[in-house]
Design a protein around this motif. Structure first.
Motif, mmCIF file in Angstrom:
data_model
loop_
_atom_site.group_PDB
_atom_site.id
_atom_site.type_symbol
_atom_site.label_atom_id
_atom_site.label_comp_id
_atom_site.label_asym_id
_atom_site.label_seq_id
_atom_site.Cartn_x
_atom_site.Cartn_y
_atom_site.Cartn_z
ATOM 1 N N GLY B 62 0.841 -1.187 0.000
ATOM 2 C CA GLY B 62 0.000 0.000 0.000
ATOM 3 C C GLY B 62 0.877 1.237 0.000
ATOM 4 N N ALA B 63 0.265 2.359 0.342
ATOM 5 C CA ALA B 63 1.025 3.605 0.381
ATOM 6 C C ALA B 63 0.693 4.354 1.669
ATOM 7 C CB ALA B 63 0.686 4.466 -0.832
ATOM 8 N N LEU B 64 1.711 5.027 2.200
ATOM 9 C CA LEU B 64 1.549 5.856 3.388
ATOM 10 C C LEU B 64 2.046 7.252 3.042
ATOM 11 C CD1 LEU B 64 2.692 4.071 6.690
ATOM 12 C CD2 LEU B 64 0.750 5.617 6.414
ATOM 13 N N ALA B 65 1.129 8.206 3.032
ATOM 14 C CA ALA B 65 1.449 9.573 2.629
ATOM 15 C C ALA B 65 2.186 9.572 1.287
ATOM 16 C CB ALA B 65 2.274 10.273 3.708
ATOM 17 N N GLY B 66 1.697 8.747 0.368
ATOM 18 C CA GLY B 66 2.242 8.706 -0.981
ATOM 19 C C GLY B 66 3.445 7.806 -1.162
ATOM 20 N N LYS B 67 3.978 7.279 -0.056
ATOM 21 C CA LYS B 67 5.190 6.460 -0.136
ATOM 22 C C LYS B 67 4.816 4.975 -0.164
ATOM 23 C CE LYS B 67 9.543 6.181 2.436
ATOM 24 N NZ LYS B 67 10.232 6.627 3.649
ATOM 25 N N PRO B 68 5.321 4.212 -1.142
ATOM 26 C CA PRO B 68 4.961 2.784 -1.174
ATOM 27 C C PRO B 68 5.580 2.019 -0.016
ATOM 28 C CG PRO B 68 6.542 3.298 -2.904
ATOM 29 C CD PRO B 68 6.187 4.606 -2.254
ATOM 30 N N VAL B 69 4.789 1.147 0.585
ATOM 31 C CA VAL B 69 5.270 0.311 1.692
ATOM 32 C C VAL B 69 4.679 -1.083 1.553
ATOM 33 C CG1 VAL B 69 5.614 2.143 3.427
ATOM 34 C CG2 VAL B 69 3.349 1.099 3.167
ATOM 35 N N LEU B 70 5.335 -2.044 2.182
ATOM 36 C CA LEU B 70 4.737 -3.363 2.390
ATOM 37 C C LEU B 70 4.182 -3.377 3.806
ATOM 38 C CD1 LEU B 70 7.496 -5.573 0.705
ATOM 39 C CD2 LEU B 70 5.226 -5.021 -0.205
ATOM 40 N N VAL B 71 3.069 -4.056 4.003
ATOM 41 C CA VAL B 71 2.443 -4.049 5.329
ATOM 42 C C VAL B 71 2.029 -5.452 5.751
ATOM 43 C CG1 VAL B 71 1.568 -1.678 5.324
ATOM 44 C CG2 VAL B 71 0.198 -3.496 4.283
ATOM 45 N N ALA B 72 2.044 -5.656 7.082
ATOM 46 C CA ALA B 72 1.516 -6.895 7.664
ATOM 47 C C ALA B 72 0.736 -6.507 8.908
ATOM 48 C CB ALA B 72 2.658 -7.846 8.022
ATOM 49 N N ALA B 73 -0.469 -7.059 9.059
ATOM 50 C CA ALA B 73 -1.298 -6.743 10.214
ATOM 51 C C ALA B 73 -1.779 -8.032 10.878
ATOM 52 C CB ALA B 73 -2.500 -5.897 9.788
ATOM 53 N N GLN B 74 -1.464 -8.190 12.152
ATOM 54 C CA GLN B 74 -1.908 -9.368 12.888
ATOM 55 C C GLN B 74 -3.283 -9.124 13.495
ATOM 56 O OE1 GLN B 74 1.601 -9.494 15.495
ATOM 57 N NE2 GLN B 74 2.208 -11.406 14.487
ATOM 58 N N GLU B 75 -4.114 -10.155 13.497
ATOM 59 C CA GLU B 75 -5.470 -10.061 14.058
ATOM 60 C C GLU B 75 -5.479 -10.683 15.446
ATOM 61 O OE1 GLU B 75 -8.325 -9.067 15.282
ATOM 62 O OE2 GLU B 75 -8.717 -8.574 13.174
ATOM 63 N N GLY B 76 -5.481 -9.809 16.465
ATOM 64 C CA GLY B 76 -5.448 -10.293 17.846
ATOM 65 C C GLY B 76 -6.690 -11.028 18.284
ATOM 66 N N ARG B 77 -7.779 -10.895 17.514
ATOM 67 C CA ARG B 77 -9.027 -11.568 17.907
ATOM 68 C C ARG B 77 -9.055 -13.013 17.438
ATOM 69 N NH1 ARG B 77 -13.598 -7.040 16.398
ATOM 70 N NH2 ARG B 77 -12.249 -5.243 16.755
ATOM 71 N N PHE B 78 -8.135 -13.406 16.567
ATOM 72 C CA PHE B 78 -8.052 -14.813 16.142
ATOM 73 C C PHE B 78 -6.863 -15.465 16.830
ATOM 74 C CE2 PHE B 78 -6.284 -18.022 13.149
ATOM 75 C CZ PHE B 78 -7.281 -18.963 13.305
ATOM 76 N N MET B 79 -7.121 -16.399 17.731
ATOM 77 C CA MET B 79 -6.074 -17.113 18.456
ATOM 78 C C MET B 79 -5.086 -16.139 19.126
ATOM 79 S SD MET B 79 -6.731 -20.412 17.696
ATOM 80 C CE MET B 79 -5.278 -21.102 18.448
ATOM 81 N N GLY B 80 -5.580 -14.985 19.561
ATOM 82 C CA GLY B 80 -4.700 -14.012 20.212
ATOM 83 C C GLY B 80 -3.562 -13.528 19.321
ATOM 84 N N GLY B 81 -3.807 -13.563 18.001
ATOM 85 C CA GLY B 81 -2.763 -13.109 17.074
ATOM 86 C C GLY B 81 -1.541 -14.012 17.044
ATOM 87 N N ALA B 82 -1.703 -15.223 17.563
ATOM 88 C CA ALA B 82 -0.530 -16.091 17.726
ATOM 89 C C ALA B 82 0.025 -16.569 16.387
ATOM 90 C CB ALA B 82 -0.904 -17.292 18.594
ATOM 91 N N ILE B 83 1.331 -16.780 16.391
ATOM 92 C CA ILE B 83 2.073 -17.064 15.161
ATOM 93 C C ILE B 83 2.199 -18.571 14.951
ATOM 94 C CG2 ILE B 83 4.295 -16.749 13.986
ATOM 95 C CD1 ILE B 83 4.596 -14.172 15.804
ATOM 96 N N GLY B 84 1.549 -19.050 13.879
ATOM 97 C CA GLY B 84 1.654 -20.453 13.493
ATOM 98 C C GLY B 84 2.406 -20.565 12.173
ATOM 99 N N GLU B 85 2.322 -21.771 11.576
ATOM 100 C CA GLU B 85 3.130 -22.039 10.374
ATOM 101 C C GLU B 85 2.765 -21.122 9.207
ATOM 102 O OE1 GLU B 85 3.259 -26.153 9.218
ATOM 103 O OE2 GLU B 85 4.253 -25.726 7.307
ATOM 104 N N VAL B 86 1.471 -21.041 8.868
ATOM 105 C CA VAL B 86 1.056 -20.242 7.709
ATOM 106 C C VAL B 86 1.203 -18.750 8.009
ATOM 107 C CG1 VAL B 86 -0.927 -19.657 6.256
ATOM 108 C CG2 VAL B 86 -0.451 -22.049 6.823
ATOM 109 N N HIS B 87 0.717 -18.346 9.173
ATOM 110 C CA HIS B 87 0.824 -16.951 9.621
ATOM 111 C C HIS B 87 2.275 -16.457 9.518
ATOM 112 C CE1 HIS B 87 -0.438 -13.841 12.858
ATOM 113 N NE2 HIS B 87 0.854 -13.653 12.704
#
Lengths: 240, 303
Positions: B62-87
């Motif tokens: 996406g872009a932030l103030a016109g600057k291209p960025v890569l982003v990742a957002a964890q969902e804390g409501r699913f399994m407490g945002g816990a990190i598994g193999e696919v995640h």
């Protein structure tokens, strides 16, 4: 194997390693040309901010030296020290800093070899053994993310049920074979053969990029990780 | 006519998708391997647990103030945002691309750490994420972490945060390796009473982390404030090299020398020279920042 036996088998030409506060520090002579720097955490010590910083300081000093001496990290730890003080002082920063120090040593041309000969767990495992460029283990090593009784509390399943599930699905269960299958551990060394030969053979193979996801797929312990990571990478590069 | 000021939108209360939608420039987001691909956890069914089509993390560009960025957002409501193999693998793949594209990354942390039902895969994924992060940073890629989610940022997630080039936190953000319940379970209620919320904030909350230089920017619990913080954090130094690591070693040693025998957050804040340390938790964002910015420790480029 005990640390003294491990060091004798690794360095028949001699070694000088001191222990203080659960940390090991010293050097060993692999052959007339090759001196190996040694650090370690021993006796199931739980590393907190003090231990992590002491280890990182020594490793960064090695990283700064221009010679290419390999760095061996002996690991027999608990999990990270669980205390109010350690978290107050920023244990997450300190353990991350230790992982960065190992990464920097590898990048600066010192092969970093983790040798897991005892326990390790959770954040301590990530910042020590798993942060080395190559990780090997001896039979009897016992890596774990969390022990089954604690896991039972969190998952609200009984230890009996977890033990039964562990038999069919090694992906969550503690132990060396289960971690090996995921690709976390490159080799399990044979204690009946001189460890010096096995270290020399490892050092003779070139350092490579992180291949643990591929290894996990080959061994059948982590079937999706490599494919998923490659697919996201491909999509991101295609998006540009 | 003046345009009405938008109502604050709580970062803490918002979902991962809601945060992303309002963090990035409108219409700029493209998701990679989204829920339509149904890449589910292969392990949760064994525990008769529900799975989620994105495995609790959204990755994309996406872009932030016109600057291209890569982003990742964890969902804390699913399994407490816990990190598994696919995640975990989704984040690793994104970071591999960031290194090659030399594209900055923004990570919206909301995680309890490793997902225990797939503990070995999750633990190793965190190690792979850390290595990919450091490899990208060595190329000058900025890695900004945003910390204000419901699940906090615990366990292996806190070690990933510790490898970022800059961190933005709100008062609600909690950053620590062992969570309050874990410390209490292992060491007893005398060591840590996990029900004492004030103690949790004083030990691992956003204000304390900002005061000791554990994070770089402190913002209110508002999506627009996090956006402004992320934009500012993307301007901060990022290069990870021997000089940065030597500075970090010195910075963390000085912290221990100065505060290492303190037993409570308020004692640390008093030593920083802050007046009325016991009243700091009650200050609103602007009053806190006015006071904190005169005395706080700063990491500068030592991260």
């Amino acid at each position: 194997m005990r640390p003294a036996d491990i060091l004798s088998s690794l360095f028949p030409a001699g070694h000088q390693v001191g222990e203080a506060g659960g940390l090991l520090s010293g050097t060993g002579r692999l052959d007339p040309q090759t001196v190996v720097d040694i650090v370690g955490i021993t006796g199931k010590t739980y590393p907190g901010v003090d231990e992590a910083l002491a280890l990182a300081g020594r490793i960064l000093a090695i990283a700064e030296r221009p010679d290419p001496a390999p760095l061996l990290f002996l690991v027999d730890s608990g999990s990270q020290r669980m205390s109010r003080r350690d978290e107050l002082m920023g244990l997450s920063e300190t353990l991350a800093h230790l992982a960065k120090a190992l990464w920097q040593a590898e990048r600066a041309g010192h092969r970093t070899i983790g040798l897991l000969y005892g326990g390790s767990a959770a954040g301590a495992f990530i910042a020590t053994a798993l942060a080395c460029g190559s990780l090997v283990a001896l039979p009897g090593a016992w890596p774990e993310v969390m022990d089954l009784p604690s896991m039972a509390r969190v998952t609200k399943l009984s230890v009996e049920v977890l033990t039964e599930k562990a038999g069919t699905t090694p992906v969550f269960a503690p132990g060396l074979d289960n971690l090996f299958a995921t690709g976390a551990i490159a080799e399990i060394w044979d204690p009946a053969r001189p460890l010096s030969d096995q270290l020399k053979a490892l050092l003779a193979t070139p350092a490579t990029a992180d291949g643990r996801a591929e290894l996990g797929r080959e061994r059948g312990g982590r079937l999706k990780a490599a494919t998923i990571a490659q697919e996201v990478e491909r999509l991101a590069l295609a998006h540009g | 006519m003046t345009s009405p000021t938008p109502l604050p939108r709580s970062w803490y209360e918002e979902s991962a998708r809601g945060r992303l939608a309002h963090l990035l420039d409108a219409g700029s987001f493209t998701e990679f391997l989204g829920p339509e691909r149904r890449e589910l956890s292969p392990h949760l069914a064994l525990f008769n647990l529900p799975r989620q089509f994105d495995d609790g993390i959204i990755v994309g560009a996406g872009a932030l103030a016109g600057k291209p960025v890569l982003v990742a957002a964890q969902e804390g409501r699913f399994m407490g945002g816990a990190i598994g193999e696919v995640h975990g693998a989704k984040l690793t793949g994104l970071l591999h691309a960031a290194r090659q594209l030399k594209r900055d990354v923004v990570i919206l942390f909301d995680t309890g750490g490793v997902r225990l039902q797939e503990a070995n895969a999750g633990e190793l994924a965190i190690s792979e994420i850390i290595r990919a992060t450091l490899d990208a940073r060595a190329e000058g890629v900025r890695m900004v972490g945003l910390l204000g989610g419901r699940a906090g940022c615990y366990g292996g997630g806190s070690l990933i945060a510790g490898c970022c080039s800059a961190l933005v936190i709100s008062e609600q953000g909690r950053l620590s390796v062992s969570g309050p319940e874990v410390i209490e379970t292992n060491k007893g209620v005398e060591e840590f009473d996990s029900r004492d919320r004030a103690l949790v904030w004083r030990t691992m909350g956003g204000k304390h982390r900002y005061l000791i230089g554990g994070v770089d920017l402190f913002v209110g619990d508002d999506v627009a404030a996090f956006r402004a913080g992320a934009v500012a954090a993307l301007e901060r130094p990022a290069l990870l090299d021997p000089a940065a690591l030597a500075s970090e070693q010195g910075r963390l040693e000085r912290r221990l020398a100065r505060f290492g025998d303190a037993t409570d957050g308020t004692e640390v804040w008093a030593r920083l020279g802050l007046p009325h340390p016991a009243a700091l938790p009650d200050l609103d964002t602007s009053a806190f920042l006015t006071l904190a910015n005169t005395q706080r420790e700063s990491a500068d480029a030592a991260r």
